[in-house]
Design a protein around this motif. Structure first.
Motif, mmCIF file in Angstrom:
data_model
loop_
_atom_site.group_PDB
_atom_site.id
_atom_site.type_symbol
_atom_site.label_atom_id
_atom_site.label_comp_id
_atom_site.label_asym_id
_atom_site.label_seq_id
_atom_site.Cartn_x
_atom_site.Cartn_y
_atom_site.Cartn_z
ATOM 1 N N GLU A 293 7.133 6.034 5.252
ATOM 2 C CA GLU A 293 7.215 4.877 6.156
ATOM 3 C C GLU A 293 6.907 5.309 7.588
ATOM 4 O OE1 GLU A 293 10.879 2.796 5.956
ATOM 5 O OE2 GLU A 293 10.742 2.366 3.802
ATOM 6 N N PHE A 294 7.485 6.426 7.978
ATOM 7 C CA PHE A 294 7.259 6.930 9.340
ATOM 8 C C PHE A 294 5.787 7.242 9.554
ATOM 9 C CE2 PHE A 294 6.602 10.527 12.168
ATOM 10 C CZ PHE A 294 7.219 10.087 13.330
ATOM 11 N N LYS A 295 5.173 7.923 8.587
ATOM 12 C CA LYS A 295 3.769 8.294 8.735
ATOM 13 C C LYS A 295 2.870 7.064 8.818
ATOM 14 C CE LYS A 295 3.778 12.863 6.546
ATOM 15 N NZ LYS A 295 3.237 13.666 5.433
ATOM 16 N N ALA A 296 3.212 6.035 8.050
ATOM 17 C CA ALA A 296 2.431 4.792 8.113
ATOM 18 C C ALA A 296 2.576 4.156 9.493
ATOM 19 C CB ALA A 296 2.896 3.825 7.027
ATOM 20 N N SER A 297 3.780 4.208 10.039
ATOM 21 C CA SER A 297 3.998 3.661 11.382
ATOM 22 C C SER A 297 3.270 4.485 12.434
ATOM 23 C CB SER A 297 5.499 3.618 11.699
ATOM 24 O OG SER A 297 6.160 2.659 10.899
ATOM 25 N N MET A 298 3.244 5.809 12.254
ATOM 26 C CA MET A 298 2.494 6.649 13.192
ATOM 27 C C MET A 298 1.005 6.337 13.135
ATOM 28 S SD MET A 298 4.053 8.569 15.334
ATOM 29 C CE MET A 298 2.604 9.487 15.866
ATOM 30 N N ASP A 299 0.488 6.094 11.924
ATOM 31 C CA ASP A 299 -0.916 5.690 11.807
ATOM 32 C C ASP A 299 -1.177 4.420 12.603
ATOM 33 O OD1 ASP A 299 -1.582 7.829 10.213
ATOM 34 O OD2 ASP A 299 -1.555 6.704 8.323
ATOM 35 N N THR A 300 -0.272 3.442 12.461
ATOM 36 C CA THR A 300 -0.414 2.184 13.196
ATOM 37 C C THR A 300 -0.380 2.435 14.697
ATOM 38 O OG1 THR A 300 0.635 0.956 11.397
ATOM 39 C CG2 THR A 300 0.590 -0.114 13.558
ATOM 40 N N TRP A 301 0.552 3.285 15.119
ATOM 41 C CA TRP A 301 0.691 3.597 16.551
ATOM 42 C C TRP A 301 -0.611 4.211 17.075
ATOM 43 C CZ3 TRP A 301 0.255 7.350 20.175
ATOM 44 C CH2 TRP A 301 0.983 7.212 21.362
ATOM 45 N N ILE A 302 -1.102 5.220 16.364
ATOM 46 C CA ILE A 302 -2.315 5.919 16.793
ATOM 47 C C ILE A 302 -3.522 4.987 16.819
ATOM 48 C CG2 ILE A 302 -3.977 7.711 16.098
ATOM 49 C CD1 ILE A 302 -1.503 9.340 15.104
ATOM 50 N N GLU A 303 -3.679 4.202 15.755
ATOM 51 C CA GLU A 303 -4.831 3.297 15.670
ATOM 52 C C GLU A 303 -4.798 2.265 16.783
ATOM 53 O OE1 GLU A 303 -4.341 1.866 11.729
ATOM 54 O OE2 GLU A 303 -5.011 3.739 10.797
ATOM 55 N N ARG A 304 -3.604 1.739 17.068
ATOM 56 C CA ARG A 304 -3.506 0.707 18.110
ATOM 57 C C ARG A 304 -3.819 1.279 19.479
ATOM 58 N NH1 ARG A 304 -4.496 -2.319 21.120
ATOM 59 N NH2 ARG A 304 -3.504 -4.251 21.804
#
Length: 356
Positions: A293-304
């Motif tokens: 879950e954390f890694k998916a959120s980090m992906d979202t953070w980075i992409e945004r």
């Protein structure tokens, strides 16, 4: 351009020549080559001559007995036995990771060490373990606090590495000063001036003299001056110094021994601790939330952030992006070295009978 494998072999052989065990020489070379590959030229093999000078001045133990001298389940203090910080810091980080695996986090303070290269190398050791890595170190006093003319702090870098999922990791690695001193050395080698805001002269005036620190001046904290937030850079540098030096029992502030380069060789007669200090940490992600879950959120953070509206021809960068691009390019095409660095390395090769 020098091929990575050739520069790596040469660097390892120089460390072997001063008495480092094979595994330590290999590790120390890896830290320096990592800096060169990632474009942090100020902390790569350009620094090799400085480590040899430490050895020449009796300040470096090439075969140290690194040991834990105090610990709790999640913390420890390590004595580096005057070893290469390039070797002591990874040892400490492994202890931090081991503690984090069992207790959720591990925090290690280090005394009696030396210059440890780029902080990011050590913080990134946590990434394969699904952990967030921290690394910081104090350093020789080349930096003036806001409103001071006396050098009291080092460039005192901080690195934090955070794993992601499909995106590359977030890796922030920066000095708490306007610039690392190694970048000043690069300007000196090229005969160039420094930008205003990097350094002040002996009287506290802004200057573009790249040799100002040698002539009684000092590096400025991140921000440059009070109006641009130098008090915040000063605060960051102080935090690193306290965590790395005061907490561990190493030297701190103006007592931190200098790295043996650029003419800064002497050690203050008065010492308040042992050697240079580091602080390293590892935090297990699933100590806070499920790691996927954390890694998916980090992906979202980075992409945004990467897709934020930006100025023309200058996309928003994520910490670690420039270094990754340079590493890809340099692995393929070789590592560029300044003529003065090549001269220094050839001199080391001649001294120790190692072909450059």
């Amino acid at each position: 351009m020098i091929k990575e494998k050739n520069l790596r072999r040469f660097t390892e052989n120089i460390f072997l020549s001063i008495g480092c065990p094979k595994k330590d020489a290999k590790l120390a070379a890896d830290v320096l080559i990592s800096a060169d590959l990632r474009g942090v030229d100020s902390h790569g093999t350009a620094r090799l001559i400085g480590y040899v000078r430490l050895f020449d001045h009796g300040r470096l133990n090439p075969n140290p007995e690194i040991k834990i001298i105090h610990e709790t389940p999640s913390t420890a203090v390590i004595d580096g036995d005057k070893g290469l910080g390039l070797v002591v810091a990874p040892y400490a980080m492994k202890v931090a990771i081991k503690k984090a695996k069992r207790y959720g986090s591990g925090w290690i303070s280090v005394q009696n060490s030396n210059h440890f290269g780029i902080a990011g190398y050590h913080s990134m050791l946590a990434l394969p373990h699904d952990m967030i890595g921290w690394a910081m170190t104090n350093a020789a006093p080349l930096v003036v606090p806001t409103f001071a003319v006396e050098k009291m702090l080092g460039t005192n870098p901080i690195a934090v590495s955070v794993p992601a999922g499909n995106q590359p990791p977030f890796v922030a690695d920066f000095a708490s000063t306007a610039v690392a001193y190694g970048k000043m050395e690069i300007l000196q080698r090229k005969g160039l001036s420094a930008p205003i805001g990097w350094v002040q002269d002996a009287n506290g005036n802004p200057t573009d003299d790249a040799n100002a620190v040698k002539n009684g001046g000092g590096l400025l904290p991140l921000g440059g001056d009070r109006e641009h937030g130098s008090h915040k850079g000063y605060g960051l540098g102080a935090i690193v110094d306290i965590f790395s030096g005061v907490l561990s029992g190493a030297n701190f502030g103006p007592w931190v021994p200098p790295f043996a380069t650029a003419g800064f060789h002497g050690v203050a007669a008065e010492q308040v601790g042992k050697g240079t200090g580091h602080f390293l940490g590892a935090m297990r992600i699933d100590g806070f939330r499920p790691k996927e879950e954390f890694k998916a959120s980090m992906d979202t953070w980075i992409e945004r952030f990467r897709n934020a509206k930006h100025i023309e021809n200058q996309p928003v960068l994520i910490p670690g992006d420039p270094e990754r691009e340079l590493e890809k390019e340099r692995r393929a095409n070789g590592i560029p070295l300044n003529d003065k660095v090549i001269e220094d390395l050839q001199g080391l090769g001649d001294r120790f009978g190692v072909k450059f």
